[in-house]
Design an enzyme around this catalytic site. Sequence first.
Site, PDB file in Angstrom:
ATOM      1  N   ASP A  74       0.981  -1.025  -0.044  1.00 18.14           N
ATOM      2  CA  ASP A  74       0.062  -0.146  -0.081  1.00 18.14           C
ATOM      3  C   ASP A  74       0.873   1.045  -0.035  1.00 18.14           C
ATOM      4  O   ASP A  74       2.147   1.395   0.291  1.00 18.14           O
ATOM      5  CB  ASP A  74      -0.785  -0.010   1.488  1.00 18.14           C
ATOM      6  CG  ASP A  74      -1.922   0.989   1.413  1.00 18.14           C
ATOM      7  OD1 ASP A  74      -2.363   1.667   0.312  1.00 18.14           O
ATOM      8  OD2 ASP A  74      -2.098   1.445   2.379  1.00 18.14           O
ATOM      9  N   ASP A 113      -0.188   5.314   0.765  1.00 19.39           N
ATOM     10  CA  ASP A 113      -0.496   6.211   1.755  1.00 19.39           C
ATOM     11  C   ASP A 113      -0.683   5.365   3.027  1.00 19.39           C
ATOM     12  O   ASP A 113      -1.343   4.532   3.297  1.00 19.39           O
ATOM     13  CB  ASP A 113      -1.840   6.999   1.450  1.00 19.39           C
ATOM     14  CG  ASP A 113      -1.348   7.852   0.294  1.00 19.39           C
ATOM     15  OD1 ASP A 113      -0.919   9.080   0.155  1.00 19.39           O
ATOM     16  OD2 ASP A 113      -2.082   7.412  -0.751  1.00 19.39           O
ATOM     17  N   ASP A 162      -2.221  -0.481   5.944  1.00 17.91           N
ATOM     18  CA  ASP A 162      -2.745   0.270   7.046  1.00 17.91           C
ATOM     19  C   ASP A 162      -4.259   0.556   7.065  1.00 17.91           C
ATOM     20  O   ASP A 162      -4.725   0.532   8.337  1.00 17.91           O
ATOM     21  CB  ASP A 162      -2.240   1.812   7.263  1.00 17.91           C
ATOM     22  CG  ASP A 162      -2.871   2.510   6.130  1.00 17.91           C
ATOM     23  OD1 ASP A 162      -3.367   3.606   6.587  1.00 17.91           O
ATOM     24  OD2 ASP A 162      -2.859   2.403   5.008  1.00 17.91           O
TER      25      ASP A 162
END
Length: 270
Positions: free
Chosen positions: A34, A36, A216
Amino acid sequence: MRQSQESRPPSSSTGATVLSPPPPLPADAALFLDVDGCLLPFAPRPDAVEVPPALVDRLVALQTALGGALALVSGRNLATLDRLFAPAAFAAAGLHGVERRRAGEIVQASQIPAALRQVRDAGLAVIGAFPGALLEDKGAAIGLHWRMVAPPRAAEAATALRAFAEHALARLPGYQLQPGDRVIELRPRHADKGSAILEFLAEAPFAGRVPVFAGDDLTDDPGFQAVNSHGGISILVGDRPGSAARFRLSDPAAVHAWLGVTPRPPETPR
């Protein structure tokens, strides 16, 4: 190093799940990352993030070491990912899996429904009532952010933007709501990060390797589940209860350390 999908992380005395740091990256990994909140810290605005040159250097080196089996899996669209990580070009899935391409392929823009353009224009009027709110135009998707709205009005902004998105959804057949960290997105519903990872794993150079995915947000859970189903390594970045991940790293800096990112030395003035 394959992780048994029947294994479960231990729990603390309070019942909360305790996730250990991940093992070293296997030499035969299929690495999915991922962006961001994982590779990059969040910025006040999505267009304000900065990609350290040392991170790009390391990702390029890992791409070579893994025989090309490295892909970015992000909520951003592919064109934005290419701008952020230029001059490198990686295999990638964008818009939470709606867009996907192999390394070296040309990015083709997603089709944008006329109704989405109308929703975008209406959304600009809504966010105008909340200083700090932001509409992120991703092409075939839009994100409504309230990260920068000051606390006195942040809750009001969250309620208003969620309500607007829920109402707009009725005008967008084939779309779904995607909640995130102080953002709600309207995006096509035919794919997610898990399906994108599974598609990569079915083809070279990812097939037959140990899948590893770090992310996240809530949008990363389908990716964690896909990796777990293949006996891989799923890594939550940050703290979030209820994640399907089996391992944890504290923040993007810890991700960089785990990946072996070495900061470039400062340039000597001429």
